[in-house]
Design a protein around this motif. Sequence first.
Motif, mmCIF file in Angstrom:
data_model
loop_
_atom_site.group_PDB
_atom_site.id
_atom_site.type_symbol
_atom_site.label_atom_id
_atom_site.label_comp_id
_atom_site.label_asym_id
_atom_site.label_seq_id
_atom_site.Cartn_x
_atom_site.Cartn_y
_atom_site.Cartn_z
ATOM 1 N N GLU A 90 27.598 37.281 0.463
ATOM 2 C CA GLU A 90 28.452 37.565 -0.691
ATOM 3 C C GLU A 90 29.196 36.326 -1.176
ATOM 4 O O GLU A 90 29.627 36.267 -2.317
ATOM 5 C CB GLU A 90 29.492 38.631 -0.329
ATOM 6 N N TYR A 91 29.340 35.342 -0.308
ATOM 7 C CA TYR A 91 30.154 34.172 -0.620
ATOM 8 C C TYR A 91 29.313 32.913 -0.826
ATOM 9 O O TYR A 91 29.851 31.812 -0.869
ATOM 10 C CB TYR A 91 31.168 33.935 0.503
ATOM 11 N N THR A 92 28.013 33.062 -0.926
ATOM 12 C CA THR A 92 27.151 31.901 -1.079
ATOM 13 C C THR A 92 26.330 32.009 -2.361
ATOM 14 O O THR A 92 26.161 33.081 -2.928
ATOM 15 C CB THR A 92 26.174 31.768 0.113
ATOM 16 N N GLU A 93 25.842 30.882 -2.814
ATOM 17 C CA GLU A 93 24.918 30.804 -3.934
ATOM 18 C C GLU A 93 23.663 30.133 -3.413
ATOM 19 O O GLU A 93 23.717 29.055 -2.816
ATOM 20 C CB GLU A 93 25.509 29.950 -5.061
ATOM 21 N N LEU A 94 22.538 30.742 -3.644
ATOM 22 C CA LEU A 94 21.259 30.180 -3.220
ATOM 23 C C LEU A 94 20.768 29.217 -4.293
ATOM 24 O O LEU A 94 20.801 29.535 -5.486
ATOM 25 C CB LEU A 94 20.241 31.309 -3.029
#
Length: 112
Positions: A90-94
């Motif tokens: 939820e707290y990351t961007e791929l």
Amino acid sequence: PFREETFGPIAPLMTFKAEAEAVEVANDTTAGLAAYVFTRDLNRAFRVSEALEYGMVGVNEGVISSDTAPFGGMKESGLGREGSKWGIDEYTELKYVCMGIGKAIEGLPALQ
């Protein structure tokens, strides 16, 4: 018949004639946190757990939460997962980066 999301030590039980009927009744709700299936048939366990619209499914197990399992529901029971390694998603961007290493581009030197 079972439309409320109940939190507590309650086990609503019902009989059914066909597996599809049981899945249809179980999915006919706006809630979708956890569902439980008890069966001796491993093929049925896989079919039903896949068909159930719930974030967590316990097969022949009443205690399904642990620190290594993703916790979260579907429908109005939540979006996303918390806990375990999936909780951090939820707290990351791929980001995907593709580099042509060793390819010369006109006017630029090749990356080494």
